[in-house]
Motif scaffolding. Structure first.
Motif, PDB file in Angstrom:
ATOM      1  N   GLY A  33       0.826  -1.192   0.000  1.00  0.00           N
ATOM      2  CA  GLY A  33       0.000   0.000   0.000  1.00  0.00           C
ATOM      3  C   GLY A  33       0.859   1.239   0.000  1.00  0.00           C
ATOM      4  O   GLY A  33       2.047   1.206   0.329  1.00  0.00           O
ATOM      5  N   LEU A  34       0.256   2.319  -0.381  1.00  0.00           N
ATOM      6  CA  LEU A  34       0.963   3.588  -0.363  1.00  0.00           C
ATOM      7  C   LEU A  34       1.114   4.082   1.074  1.00  0.00           C
ATOM      8  O   LEU A  34       0.187   3.980   1.875  1.00  0.00           O
ATOM      9  CB  LEU A  34       0.189   4.643  -1.165  1.00  0.00           C
ATOM     10  CG  LEU A  34       0.141   4.458  -2.678  1.00  0.00           C
ATOM     11  CD1 LEU A  34      -0.791   5.495  -3.303  1.00  0.00           C
ATOM     12  CD2 LEU A  34       1.530   4.552  -3.271  1.00  0.00           C
ATOM     13  N   PRO A  35       2.282   4.640   1.397  1.00  0.00           N
ATOM     14  CA  PRO A  35       2.417   5.250   2.718  1.00  0.00           C
ATOM     15  C   PRO A  35       1.565   6.518   2.803  1.00  0.00           C
ATOM     16  O   PRO A  35       1.170   7.081   1.769  1.00  0.00           O
ATOM     17  CB  PRO A  35       3.913   5.572   2.806  1.00  0.00           C
ATOM     18  CG  PRO A  35       4.404   5.592   1.410  1.00  0.00           C
ATOM     19  CD  PRO A  35       3.506   4.722   0.604  1.00  0.00           C
ATOM     20  N   LYS A  36       1.278   6.966   3.993  1.00  0.00           N
ATOM     21  CA  LYS A  36       0.485   8.181   4.181  1.00  0.00           C
ATOM     22  C   LYS A  36       1.094   9.360   3.436  1.00  0.00           C
ATOM     23  O   LYS A  36       0.376  10.198   2.891  1.00  0.00           O
ATOM     24  CB  LYS A  36       0.355   8.506   5.667  1.00  0.00           C
ATOM     25  CG  LYS A  36      -0.549   7.557   6.414  1.00  0.00           C
ATOM     26  CD  LYS A  36      -0.673   7.948   7.871  1.00  0.00           C
ATOM     27  CE  LYS A  36      -1.592   6.972   8.590  1.00  0.00           C
ATOM     28  NZ  LYS A  36      -1.752   7.321   9.991  1.00  0.00           N
ATOM     29  N   GLU A  37       2.434   9.402   3.397  1.00  0.00           N
ATOM     30  CA  GLU A  37       3.128  10.514   2.749  1.00  0.00           C
ATOM     31  C   GLU A  37       2.845  10.590   1.253  1.00  0.00           C
ATOM     32  O   GLU A  37       3.040  11.626   0.637  1.00  0.00           O
ATOM     33  CB  GLU A  37       4.642  10.405   2.981  1.00  0.00           C
ATOM     34  CG  GLU A  37       5.063  10.528   4.427  1.00  0.00           C
ATOM     35  CD  GLU A  37       4.966   9.224   5.220  1.00  0.00           C
ATOM     36  OE1 GLU A  37       5.452   9.216   6.365  1.00  0.00           O
ATOM     37  OE2 GLU A  37       4.416   8.220   4.720  1.00  0.00           O
ATOM     38  N   LEU A  38       2.387   9.475   0.670  1.00  0.00           N
ATOM     39  CA  LEU A  38       2.050   9.454  -0.753  1.00  0.00           C
ATOM     40  C   LEU A  38       0.535   9.397  -0.986  1.00  0.00           C
ATOM     41  O   LEU A  38       0.075   9.072  -2.074  1.00  0.00           O
ATOM     42  CB  LEU A  38       2.728   8.271  -1.451  1.00  0.00           C
ATOM     43  CG  LEU A  38       4.249   8.306  -1.513  1.00  0.00           C
ATOM     44  CD1 LEU A  38       4.795   7.060  -2.187  1.00  0.00           C
ATOM     45  CD2 LEU A  38       4.728   9.552  -2.245  1.00  0.00           C
ATOM     46  N   GLY A  39      -0.222   9.685   0.073  1.00  0.00           N
ATOM     47  CA  GLY A  39      -1.664   9.724  -0.068  1.00  0.00           C
ATOM     48  C   GLY A  39      -2.376   8.431   0.272  1.00  0.00           C
ATOM     49  O   GLY A  39      -3.593   8.339   0.113  1.00  0.00           O
TER      50      GLY A  39
END
Length: 141
Positions: A33-39
């Motif tokens: 999954g995408l990290p929070k920093e990448l949305g």
């Protein structure tokens, strides 16, 4: 050169954004999954974390080998690997790395020498050489 080992991993789905990782032996199975920093939600691992884990483990083995070849006894070894994903003005993505080994039983100069030797031994370091900027910050326990 003889083949020592080949890892086989399948990724399906949306890759880094909702994909699934499975190794052929079943020992590695996780969601991506995408990290929070990448949305993203930050609820699953990502390729940068997997690279950091693999490189750190390999580098630690290379440190122990470098010490063994020099007949240096390490009392402890830990490492933190930081993999940074950058997105340039040219719309291209790239990686950089910081490797932070901490060695017990040696002085600072020896720790730094062993870290540089490990960087020459480690297959991950070899594979990324001249492609990924790497900073090595060795310290003593």
């Amino acid at each position: 050169m003889a083949v020592t080992y080949t890892a086989v991993v399948d990724v399906d789905g949306e890759g880094r954004n909702g994909g699934r990782v499975r190794s052929s032996d079943g020992l590695l199975e996780t969601s991506l999954g995408l990290p929070k920093e990448l949305g993203g939600s930050g609820a699953a691992t990502n390729p940068e974390q997997l690279l950091a884990a693999g490189w750190a483990a390999c580098f630690l083995g290379a440190l122990r080998r470098a010490a063994s070849l020099r007949k240096i006894r390490l009392t402890s070894t830990t490492i933190t690997a930081e993999i940074t994903l950058t997105h340039g003005d040219d719309d291209q993505f790239s990686l950089s790395a910081v490797l932070r080994p901490v060695l017990g039983g040696v002085d600072q100069a020896t720790a730094q020498q062993l870290a540089q030797a490990a960087h020459q031994i480690c297959p991950y370091s070899k594979a990324t050489r001249d492609n990924v900027p790497v900073v090595i910050v060795a310290d003593v326990a």
